[in-house]
Design a protein around this motif. Structure first.
Motif, PDB file in Angstrom:
ATOM      1  N   ALA A  29       0.813  -1.211   0.000  1.00 28.07           N
ATOM      2  CA  ALA A  29       0.000   0.000   0.000  1.00 28.07           C
ATOM      3  C   ALA A  29       0.852   1.269   0.000  1.00 28.07           C
ATOM      4  O   ALA A  29       0.414   2.311  -0.483  1.00 28.07           O
ATOM      5  N   ASP A  30       2.070   1.179   0.546  1.00 32.57           N
ATOM      6  CA  ASP A  30       2.932   2.353   0.677  1.00 32.57           C
ATOM      7  C   ASP A  30       4.386   1.964   0.392  1.00 32.57           C
ATOM      8  O   ASP A  30       5.214   1.898   1.311  1.00 32.57           O
ATOM      9  N   PRO A  31       4.726   1.712  -0.870  1.00 28.32           N
ATOM     10  CA  PRO A  31       6.051   1.192  -1.200  1.00 28.32           C
ATOM     11  C   PRO A  31       7.198   2.197  -1.063  1.00 28.32           C
ATOM     12  O   PRO A  31       8.361   1.814  -1.226  1.00 28.32           O
ATOM     13  N   GLN A  32       6.912   3.416  -0.734  1.00 24.62           N
ATOM     14  CA  GLN A  32       7.962   4.427  -0.569  1.00 24.62           C
ATOM     15  C   GLN A  32       8.221   4.752   0.893  1.00 24.62           C
ATOM     16  O   GLN A  32       8.890   5.740   1.213  1.00 24.62           O
ATOM     17  N   ASN A  33       7.714   3.915   1.799  1.00 24.56           N
ATOM     18  CA  ASN A  33       7.815   4.174   3.236  1.00 24.56           C
ATOM     19  C   ASN A  33       9.088   3.543   3.792  1.00 24.56           C
ATOM     20  O   ASN A  33       9.160   2.334   3.988  1.00 24.56           O
ATOM     21  N   CYS A  34      10.082   4.373   4.075  1.00 23.14           N
ATOM     22  CA  CYS A  34      11.365   3.864   4.555  1.00 23.14           C
ATOM     23  C   CYS A  34      11.231   3.209   5.929  1.00 23.14           C
ATOM     24  O   CYS A  34      11.972   2.265   6.237  1.00 23.14           O
ATOM     25  N   ILE A  35      10.304   3.663   6.732  1.00 20.53           N
ATOM     26  CA  ILE A  35      10.126   3.103   8.074  1.00 20.53           C
ATOM     27  C   ILE A  35       9.659   1.652   7.985  1.00 20.53           C
ATOM     28  O   ILE A  35      10.123   0.796   8.743  1.00 20.53           O
ATOM     29  N   LEU A  36       8.764   1.362   7.051  1.00 20.47           N
ATOM     30  CA  LEU A  36       8.296  -0.004   6.883  1.00 20.47           C
ATOM     31  C   LEU A  36       9.432  -0.923   6.446  1.00 20.47           C
ATOM     32  O   LEU A  36       9.562  -2.046   6.942  1.00 20.47           O
ATOM     33  N   TYR A  37      10.266  -0.448   5.529  1.00 19.69           N
ATOM     34  CA  TYR A  37      11.421  -1.249   5.113  1.00 19.69           C
ATOM     35  C   TYR A  37      12.380  -1.458   6.286  1.00 19.69           C
ATOM     36  O   TYR A  37      12.909  -2.555   6.490  1.00 19.69           O
ATOM     37  N   SER A  38      12.592  -0.419   7.064  1.00 18.74           N
ATOM     38  CA  SER A  38      13.474  -0.510   8.218  1.00 18.74           C
ATOM     39  C   SER A  38      12.946  -1.513   9.242  1.00 18.74           C
ATOM     40  O   SER A  38      13.690  -2.357   9.753  1.00 18.74           O
ATOM     41  N   ASN A  39      11.661  -1.432   9.527  1.00 24.12           N
ATOM     42  CA  ASN A  39      11.067  -2.342  10.505  1.00 24.12           C
ATOM     43  C   ASN A  39      11.063  -3.782   9.999  1.00 24.12           C
ATOM     44  O   ASN A  39      11.333  -4.716  10.761  1.00 24.12           O
ATOM     45  N   ARG A  40      10.756  -3.963   8.712  1.00 27.10           N
ATOM     46  CA  ARG A  40      10.772  -5.320   8.169  1.00 27.10           C
ATOM     47  C   ARG A  40      12.203  -5.861   8.181  1.00 27.10           C
ATOM     48  O   ARG A  40      12.430  -7.039   8.454  1.00 27.10           O
ATOM     49  N   SER A  41      13.167  -4.995   7.920  1.00 29.96           N
ATOM     50  CA  SER A  41      14.563  -5.393   7.980  1.00 29.96           C
ATOM     51  C   SER A  41      14.918  -5.925   9.368  1.00 29.96           C
ATOM     52  O   SER A  41      15.569  -6.973   9.496  1.00 29.96           O
ATOM     53  N   ALA A  42      14.492  -5.229  10.393  1.00 23.65           N
ATOM     54  CA  ALA A  42      14.778  -5.662  11.769  1.00 23.65           C
ATOM     55  C   ALA A  42      14.120  -7.013  12.056  1.00 23.65           C
ATOM     56  O   ALA A  42      14.737  -7.886  12.684  1.00 23.65           O
ATOM     57  N   ALA A  43      12.890  -7.202  11.609  1.00 18.52           N
ATOM     58  CA  ALA A  43      12.197  -8.477  11.823  1.00 18.52           C
ATOM     59  C   ALA A  43      12.900  -9.599  11.063  1.00 18.52           C
ATOM     60  O   ALA A  43      13.074 -10.706  11.590  1.00 18.52           O
ATOM     61  N   LEU A  44      13.324  -9.326   9.834  1.00 18.14           N
ATOM     62  CA  LEU A  44      14.046 -10.325   9.051  1.00 18.14           C
ATOM     63  C   LEU A  44      15.365 -10.701   9.722  1.00 18.14           C
ATOM     64  O   LEU A  44      15.762 -11.868   9.727  1.00 18.14           O
ATOM     65  N   LEU A  45      16.028  -9.721  10.290  1.00 15.97           N
ATOM     66  CA  LEU A  45      17.287  -9.971  10.982  1.00 15.97           C
ATOM     67  C   LEU A  45      17.057 -10.905  12.171  1.00 15.97           C
ATOM     68  O   LEU A  45      17.832 -11.831  12.400  1.00 15.97           O
ATOM     69  N   LYS A  46      15.982 -10.680  12.912  1.00 17.49           N
ATOM     70  CA  LYS A  46      15.639 -11.546  14.045  1.00 17.49           C
ATOM     71  C   LYS A  46      15.395 -12.982  13.599  1.00 17.49           C
ATOM     72  O   LYS A  46      15.652 -13.922  14.349  1.00 17.49           O
ATOM     73  N   LEU A  47      14.902 -13.150  12.377  1.00 19.28           N
ATOM     74  CA  LEU A  47      14.641 -14.478  11.839  1.00 19.28           C
ATOM     75  C   LEU A  47      15.892 -15.125  11.231  1.00 19.28           C
ATOM     76  O   LEU A  47      15.855 -16.269  10.807  1.00 19.28           O
ATOM     77  N   GLY A  48      16.976 -14.363  11.170  1.00 20.03           N
ATOM     78  CA  GLY A  48      18.208 -14.889  10.602  1.00 20.03           C
ATOM     79  C   GLY A  48      18.285 -14.796   9.090  1.00 20.03           C
ATOM     80  O   GLY A  48      19.161 -15.396   8.476  1.00 20.03           O
ATOM     81  N   HIS A  49      17.409 -14.012   8.493  1.00 21.36           N
ATOM     82  CA  HIS A  49      17.404 -13.808   7.043  1.00 21.36           C
ATOM     83  C   HIS A  49      18.274 -12.580   6.725  1.00 21.36           C
ATOM     84  O   HIS A  49      17.769 -11.507   6.408  1.00 21.36           O
ATOM     85  N   HIS A  50      19.568 -12.776   6.846  1.00 23.86           N
ATOM     86  CA  HIS A  50      20.495 -11.648   6.797  1.00 23.86           C
ATOM     87  C   HIS A  50      20.503 -10.899   5.468  1.00 23.86           C
ATOM     88  O   HIS A  50      20.522  -9.671   5.456  1.00 23.86           O
ATOM     89  N   GLN A  51      20.511 -11.615   4.362  1.00 24.69           N
ATOM     90  CA  GLN A  51      20.552 -10.929   3.060  1.00 24.69           C
ATOM     91  C   GLN A  51      19.271 -10.128   2.828  1.00 24.69           C
ATOM     92  O   GLN A  51      19.320  -8.988   2.361  1.00 24.69           O
ATOM     93  N   ALA A  52      18.119 -10.715   3.152  1.00 20.89           N
ATOM     94  CA  ALA A  52      16.853 -10.008   2.979  1.00 20.89           C
ATOM     95  C   ALA A  52      16.796  -8.789   3.901  1.00 20.89           C
ATOM     96  O   ALA A  52      16.297  -7.724   3.512  1.00 20.89           O
ATOM     97  N   ALA A  53      17.326  -8.922   5.105  1.00 23.38           N
ATOM     98  CA  ALA A  53      17.369  -7.797   6.047  1.00 23.38           C
ATOM     99  C   ALA A  53      18.243  -6.679   5.484  1.00 23.38           C
ATOM    100  O   ALA A  53      17.875  -5.497   5.546  1.00 23.38           O
ATOM    101  N   LEU A  54      19.382  -7.054   4.934  1.00 31.29           N
ATOM    102  CA  LEU A  54      20.280  -6.065   4.335  1.00 31.29           C
ATOM    103  C   LEU A  54      19.622  -5.392   3.137  1.00 31.29           C
ATOM    104  O   LEU A  54      19.717  -4.169   2.974  1.00 31.29           O
ATOM    105  N   ASP A  55      18.945  -6.169   2.312  1.00 32.37           N
ATOM    106  CA  ASP A  55      18.261  -5.600   1.143  1.00 32.37           C
ATOM    107  C   ASP A  55      17.235  -4.552   1.568  1.00 32.37           C
ATOM    108  O   ASP A  55      17.155  -3.471   0.975  1.00 32.37           O
TER     109      ASP A  55
END
Length: 77
Positions: A29-55
Motif C-alpha cells: 500500500a505504501d512502497p515508498q515508506n522507509c520506516i516499513l522497510y526498516s522495521n521489516r529489515s529488523a524483523a528479518l534480521l531476528k529471523l536470521g534472514h540476513h541478506q533479505a534484512a540487508l536488502d
C-alpha cells in the motif's frame, strides 16, 4: 495503518514471521515508506534472514539516506 499497527504488535510479541508478512502487506500500500522497510529489515534480521534484512535496510537508506535506524544494519555489510 491497521497492518502497521498489527505488524508492530507482532514484533513486540516476538512473532517476527507474522511481522514480516504484515510489513510486506503494508509496503504494497505504501512502497515508498522507509520506516516499513526498516522495521521489516529488523524483523528479518531476528529471523536470521540476513541478506533479505540487508536488502530492506539498503532500500530504506535509498528512500531516506538520513534514516538512523538502518545505518547499523547497513554498516554490517
Amino acid at each position: 495503518m491497521e497492518k502497521v499497527q498489527q505488524s508492530n504488535e507482532a514484533c513486540q510479541r516476538g512473532d517476527f514471521q507474522a511481522a514480516v508478512h504484515l510489513y510486506s502487506d503494508a509496503l504494497q500500500a505504501d512502497p515508498q515508506n522507509c520506516i516499513l522497510y526498516s522495521n521489516r529489515s529488523a524483523a528479518l534480521l531476528k529471523l536470521g534472514h540476513h541478506q533479505a534484512a540487508l536488502d530492506d535496510a539498503e532500500k530504506a537508506c535509498e528512500l531516506n539516506p538520513k534514516w538512523p535506524k538502518v545505518s547499523d544494519i547497513v554498516d554490517l555489510k
